[in-house]
Design a protein around this motif. Structure first.
Motif, mmCIF file in Angstrom:
data_model
loop_
_atom_site.group_PDB
_atom_site.id
_atom_site.type_symbol
_atom_site.label_atom_id
_atom_site.label_comp_id
_atom_site.label_asym_id
_atom_site.label_seq_id
_atom_site.Cartn_x
_atom_site.Cartn_y
_atom_site.Cartn_z
ATOM 1 N N PHE A 1 0.859 -1.183 0.000
ATOM 2 C CA PHE A 1 0.000 0.000 0.000
ATOM 3 C C PHE A 1 0.897 1.236 0.000
ATOM 4 O O PHE A 1 1.848 1.316 0.791
ATOM 5 C CB PHE A 1 -0.885 -0.060 1.250
ATOM 6 C CG PHE A 1 -1.656 1.186 1.581
ATOM 7 C CD1 PHE A 1 -2.237 1.975 0.596
ATOM 8 C CD2 PHE A 1 -1.829 1.566 2.906
ATOM 9 C CE1 PHE A 1 -2.963 3.115 0.925
ATOM 10 C CE2 PHE A 1 -2.554 2.692 3.249
ATOM 11 C CZ PHE A 1 -3.115 3.469 2.251
ATOM 12 N N GLU B 1 0.488 5.497 -0.136
ATOM 13 C CA GLU B 1 -0.445 6.625 -0.095
ATOM 14 C C GLU B 1 0.310 7.935 -0.276
ATOM 15 O O GLU B 1 1.511 8.034 0.026
ATOM 16 C CB GLU B 1 -1.158 6.605 1.274
ATOM 17 C CG GLU B 1 -2.161 7.718 1.462
ATOM 18 C CD GLU B 1 -3.043 7.541 2.707
ATOM 19 O OE1 GLU B 1 -2.755 6.649 3.538
ATOM 20 O OE2 GLU B 1 -4.024 8.304 2.823
ATOM 21 N N LEU C 1 1.120 10.379 1.461
ATOM 22 C CA LEU C 1 1.197 10.614 2.907
ATOM 23 C C LEU C 1 2.681 10.749 3.245
ATOM 24 O O LEU C 1 3.462 9.837 2.934
ATOM 25 C CB LEU C 1 0.581 9.416 3.637
ATOM 26 C CG LEU C 1 0.280 9.473 5.125
ATOM 27 C CD1 LEU C 1 -0.347 8.179 5.602
ATOM 28 C CD2 LEU C 1 1.420 9.853 6.008
ATOM 29 N N GLY D 1 -6.045 4.738 1.351
ATOM 30 C CA GLY D 1 -5.989 5.580 2.479
ATOM 31 C C GLY D 1 -6.936 6.794 2.446
ATOM 32 O O GLY D 1 -7.744 6.989 1.540
ATOM 33 N N CYS D 2 -6.818 7.535 3.535
ATOM 34 C CA CYS D 2 -7.688 8.705 3.686
ATOM 35 C C CYS D 2 -7.533 9.672 2.509
ATOM 36 O O CYS D 2 -8.474 10.385 2.155
ATOM 37 C CB CYS D 2 -7.382 9.406 5.004
ATOM 38 S SG CYS D 2 -7.774 8.378 6.443
ATOM 39 N N TRP E 1 -3.208 14.755 5.799
ATOM 40 C CA TRP E 1 -1.830 14.387 6.172
ATOM 41 C C TRP E 1 -0.917 15.603 6.244
ATOM 42 O O TRP E 1 0.011 15.759 5.453
ATOM 43 C CB TRP E 1 -1.297 13.313 5.224
ATOM 44 C CG TRP E 1 -2.125 12.059 5.292
ATOM 45 C CD1 TRP E 1 -2.829 11.484 4.282
ATOM 46 C CD2 TRP E 1 -2.363 11.243 6.458
ATOM 47 N NE1 TRP E 1 -3.486 10.362 4.723
ATOM 48 C CE2 TRP E 1 -3.212 10.188 6.059
ATOM 49 C CE3 TRP E 1 -1.949 11.289 7.787
ATOM 50 C CZ2 TRP E 1 -3.658 9.203 6.950
ATOM 51 C CZ3 TRP E 1 -2.398 10.312 8.677
ATOM 52 C CH2 TRP E 1 -3.224 9.283 8.250
ATOM 53 N N ASN F 1 -12.551 4.320 0.764
ATOM 54 C CA ASN F 1 -11.652 3.860 1.841
ATOM 55 C C ASN F 1 -12.168 4.358 3.187
ATOM 56 O O ASN F 1 -12.525 5.537 3.326
ATOM 57 C CB ASN F 1 -10.244 4.433 1.624
ATOM 58 C CG ASN F 1 -9.350 4.233 2.846
ATOM 59 O OD1 ASN F 1 -8.872 3.123 3.084
ATOM 60 N ND2 ASN F 1 -9.148 5.276 3.630
ATOM 61 N N GLU F 2 -12.211 3.495 4.153
ATOM 62 C CA GLU F 2 -12.612 3.858 5.520
ATOM 63 C C GLU F 2 -13.782 4.854 5.505
ATOM 64 O O GLU F 2 -13.722 5.923 6.119
ATOM 65 C CB GLU F 2 -11.406 4.391 6.315
ATOM 66 C CG GLU F 2 -10.359 3.323 6.513
ATOM 67 C CD GLU F 2 -9.309 3.607 7.591
ATOM 68 O OE1 GLU F 2 -9.275 4.716 8.151
ATOM 69 O OE2 GLU F 2 -8.524 2.677 7.881
ATOM 70 N N TYR G 1 -4.680 -2.108 12.599
ATOM 71 C CA TYR G 1 -3.321 -1.681 12.933
ATOM 72 C C TYR G 1 -2.958 -2.154 14.324
ATOM 73 O O TYR G 1 -3.798 -2.177 15.227
ATOM 74 C CB TYR G 1 -3.213 -0.152 12.869
ATOM 75 C CG TYR G 1 -3.183 0.367 11.448
ATOM 76 C CD1 TYR G 1 -2.003 0.347 10.721
ATOM 77 C CD2 TYR G 1 -4.328 0.855 10.823
ATOM 78 C CE1 TYR G 1 -1.956 0.807 9.404
ATOM 79 C CE2 TYR G 1 -4.296 1.308 9.510
ATOM 80 C CZ TYR G 1 -3.100 1.282 8.814
ATOM 81 O OH TYR G 1 -3.058 1.723 7.517
ATOM 82 N N GLU H 1 -5.243 -2.783 4.663
ATOM 83 C CA GLU H 1 -4.331 -1.989 5.500
ATOM 84 C C GLU H 1 -4.056 -2.783 6.770
ATOM 85 O O GLU H 1 -4.985 -3.151 7.500
ATOM 86 C CB GLU H 1 -4.930 -0.628 5.861
ATOM 87 C CG GLU H 1 -4.987 0.319 4.675
ATOM 88 C CD GLU H 1 -5.415 1.730 5.034
ATOM 89 O OE1 GLU H 1 -5.148 2.168 6.165
ATOM 90 O OE2 GLU H 1 -6.004 2.381 4.160
ATOM 91 N N TRP I 1 1.874 0.531 14.187
ATOM 92 C CA TRP I 1 1.722 1.997 14.146
ATOM 93 C C TRP I 1 2.169 2.538 15.493
ATOM 94 O O TRP I 1 1.563 2.251 16.519
ATOM 95 C CB TRP I 1 0.253 2.331 13.874
ATOM 96 C CG TRP I 1 -0.058 3.764 13.590
ATOM 97 C CD1 TRP I 1 0.548 4.874 14.103
ATOM 98 C CD2 TRP I 1 -1.084 4.255 12.707
ATOM 99 N NE1 TRP I 1 -0.029 6.019 13.610
ATOM 100 C CE2 TRP I 1 -1.032 5.666 12.741
ATOM 101 C CE3 TRP I 1 -2.039 3.644 11.899
ATOM 102 C CZ2 TRP I 1 -1.907 6.475 12.011
ATOM 103 C CZ3 TRP I 1 -2.910 4.437 11.180
ATOM 104 C CH2 TRP I 1 -2.847 5.841 11.220
ATOM 105 N N ALA J 1 0.805 -1.511 5.355
ATOM 106 C CA ALA J 1 0.834 -0.047 5.412
ATOM 107 C C ALA J 1 2.136 0.372 6.101
ATOM 108 O O ALA J 1 2.316 0.039 7.264
ATOM 109 C CB ALA J 1 -0.374 0.467 6.187
ATOM 110 N N GLN J 2 2.970 1.055 5.334
ATOM 111 C CA GLN J 2 2.964 1.301 3.907
ATOM 112 C C GLN J 2 4.370 1.013 3.373
ATOM 113 O O GLN J 2 5.307 0.939 4.149
ATOM 114 C CB GLN J 2 2.547 2.731 3.619
ATOM 115 C CG GLN J 2 1.156 3.062 4.136
ATOM 116 C CD GLN J 2 0.651 4.422 3.645
ATOM 117 O OE1 GLN J 2 1.261 5.104 2.835
ATOM 118 N NE2 GLN J 2 -0.517 4.816 4.176
ATOM 119 N N LEU K 1 4.775 4.246 8.421
ATOM 120 C CA LEU K 1 4.331 3.126 9.258
ATOM 121 C C LEU K 1 5.283 1.918 9.115
ATOM 122 O O LEU K 1 6.492 2.109 9.149
ATOM 123 C CB LEU K 1 2.852 2.792 8.984
ATOM 124 C CG LEU K 1 1.897 3.965 9.289
ATOM 125 C CD1 LEU K 1 0.458 3.622 8.903
ATOM 126 C CD2 LEU K 1 1.953 4.392 10.745
#
Ligand code: AHR
Length: 501
Positions: free
Chosen positions: A23, A25, A27, A70-71, A96, A172-173, A246, A305, A309, A353-354, A359
């Motif tokens: 993954f 992102e 970020l 991701g977000c 982010w 996502n989420e 996570y 994911e 973390w 992730a990721q 992370l």
């Protein structure tokens, strides 16, 4: 006491290579600096993508890469990331760190990255702040080969042929950063957005619905009932249902984590190991719900994911999620793969992730420098299981206990590859004790065994830019072959991979 029984004759289920997926992102320094340095960079690159990272990732056989979040995915408007780079609009990456996103890395760059990695792309669409039309047009841009507004636009941007994307995530989420929706509301949106994310030509899109966070079993129940029941139109609306989990010590109200990636004592070592093992309960309980609606396992569980973390490295941006990676992360990676392998009939993709600088990363970069983390080495050692046949494994392990936690010390999984070689991967979570293990192999054929071990001198052993090879695999000789199987001594806090041929 520590006995593992492998039933080679019962081996039948395939371990999907995508379980070893990744993954990336927009970020922190994952995409920019991690993968993308731009064509004018002094860092060796092809079409702007840094080659040291690509070469390292090719060695672990990355099968699939999820992008752009991701977000970030539910704030991303894909049309901002196509066309001449100097004309692309900038945006604020609000989730982010509020940094400026210049859209230099967009659809074409991502598909080029996947081509260089030789992996399947997995694109996550925007449900939270995007329209049905926008998502529908992205799929048309990616996959339609004829004459149409989006196909023509792609050609005008230099790409004649459709890419034939397979894996597509519908949000996502969406219970959180992707729109704070209820399961009931999202499942209706999933059905609606999913309809207009069309199949083109022979290419059948593999649609993945946003899944639960941790143990939100209600989410899985609703999604399966409303979009995953195999009786619907003789086929469920979704091909995969996601799950995010996570492993962390604790979460603060602002979403940030406490607990250092490197400065920890045994209480946080075992806490992370135990919380990593919780993945087994999550997979089992979500699977039980899925089985109720989909007994034939048409819908895959996609753990898109997962990973550790921690609090960010001191002095780094709190929203860039940059963390170091130790033997503790290596143990979590190994035990998590054992869980996914064991449940491979339902778990058919997972994405760490990721991949770079964020992370539980495989790779950390510092300008032109790059290092491989202990987790990278576990991915490499476990890559032998990709597309192999799972060998059911009964693991009887002594316990390892400290403070509030009590876990099995030994974890393992095994498979037979296309050439008939048996691969066994094991880990020992006890940071103090070497453990003798006997492996009984029913139906063992083969007369030679070779092994490699990943171990550190301390719980927080890790690699730095000054000492990048502190933790890396070495040859493992502590194993003997007998008529019944194998006998070995697992060093404390280690991961071992054995090959019998
Ligand atoms: O991986 C970091 C973030 O964790 C992702 O953007 C989000 O989906 C999850 O909460």
């Amino acid at each position: 006491m520590n006995e593992i029984t492998l039933d080679v004759k019962s081996a039948k289920s395939k371990i999907d290579r995508n379980i070893y997926g990744h993954f990336a992102e927009h970020l922190g320094r994952c995409i920019y600096e991690g993968f993308w340095v731009g064509e004018d960079s002094p860092i060796p690159n092809i079409k702007g993508i840094r080659q040291d990272v690509v070469e390292a990732l090719r060695k672990i056989k990355v099968p699939v890469l999820r992008w752009p979040g991701g977000c970030f995915a539910d704030e991303y408007h894909w049309m901002d990331g196509i066309g001449p780079r100097d004309q692309r609009p900038t945006m604020i990456n609000t989730h982010w760190g509020g940094v400026v996103e210049n859209n230099a890395f967009g659809t074409h760059e991502f598909m080029e990255l996947c081509a260089q990695l030789d992996c399947e792309p997995y694109v996550c669409g925007n449900v939270g702040s995007g329209t049905v039309q926008e998502m529908s047009q992205w799929v048309e841009y990616l996959n339609f080969d004829g004459v149409s507004p989006m196909a023509n636009l792609r050609k005008a941007n230099g790409r004649e042929e459709a890419w034939g994307l397979k894996y597509f995530g519908v949000g996502n989420e969406n219970w959180g950063c992707g729109g704070r929706m209820t399961a009931e509301y999202y499942s209706d949106l999933y059905r609606r957005y999913g309809v207009y994310a069309r199949n083109y030509g022979e290419n059948k899109l593999y649609r993945i619905a946003c899944g639960a966070r941790n143990d939100d079993y209600h989410w899985t129940e609703v999604l399966m009932a409303k979009a995953g029941d195999e009786r619907m139109l003789n086929a469920p609306y979704m091909d995969g249902l996601a799950l995010h989990y996570y492993t962390s010590v604790r979460r603060l109200p602002d979403g940030n984590r406490v607990g250092s990636a490197t400065q920890f004592d045994e209480d946080e070592w075992i806490e992370i190991v135990a919380k990593g093992l919780f993945m087994d309960e999550l997979v089992r309980k979500h699977s039980t719900i899925m089985d109720k609606y989909d007994p034939n396992k048409k819908v895959a569980m996609i753990v898109d994911e997962w990973g550790t973390w921690y609090a960010v490295e001191p002095g780094t941006h709190p929203r860039f999620l940059y963390q170091q990676n130790t033997m503790r992360d290596a143990i979590v990676a190994a035990t998590t793969f054992d869980i996914f392998n064991k449940h491979c009939e339902r778990v058919r993709m997972a994405n760490i992730a990721q991949t770079v600088n964020v992370l539980q990363a495989m790779i950390l970069t510092d300008k032109e420098k790059m290092l491989l983390t202990p987790s990278y080495h576990v991915f490499e050692m476990y890559s032998v299981h990709q597309d192999a046949t799972l060998v059911p494994c009964d693991v009887q392990s002594e316990r390892y206990a400290f403070g509030d936690y009590d876990v099995p010390a030994i974890s393992a999984s095994a498979s037979i590859d296309g050439e008939g070689k048996l691969h066994v991967t094991l880990s020992n979570a006890n940071p103090h004790k070497d453990i003798a293990v006997e492996l009984f192999v029913r139906g063992l054929k083969g007369g030679q065994v070779q092994g490699r071990v990943l171990q550190g001198s301390s719980m927080n052993a890790h690699n730095t830019f000054d000492n990048p090879n502190n933790v890396r695999p070495s040859a493992f000789g502590e194993v003997k072959l007998s008529d019944d199987g194998l006998a070995l001594t697992m060093p404390k806090m280690s991961v071992v991979a054995l090959e019998v041929c």
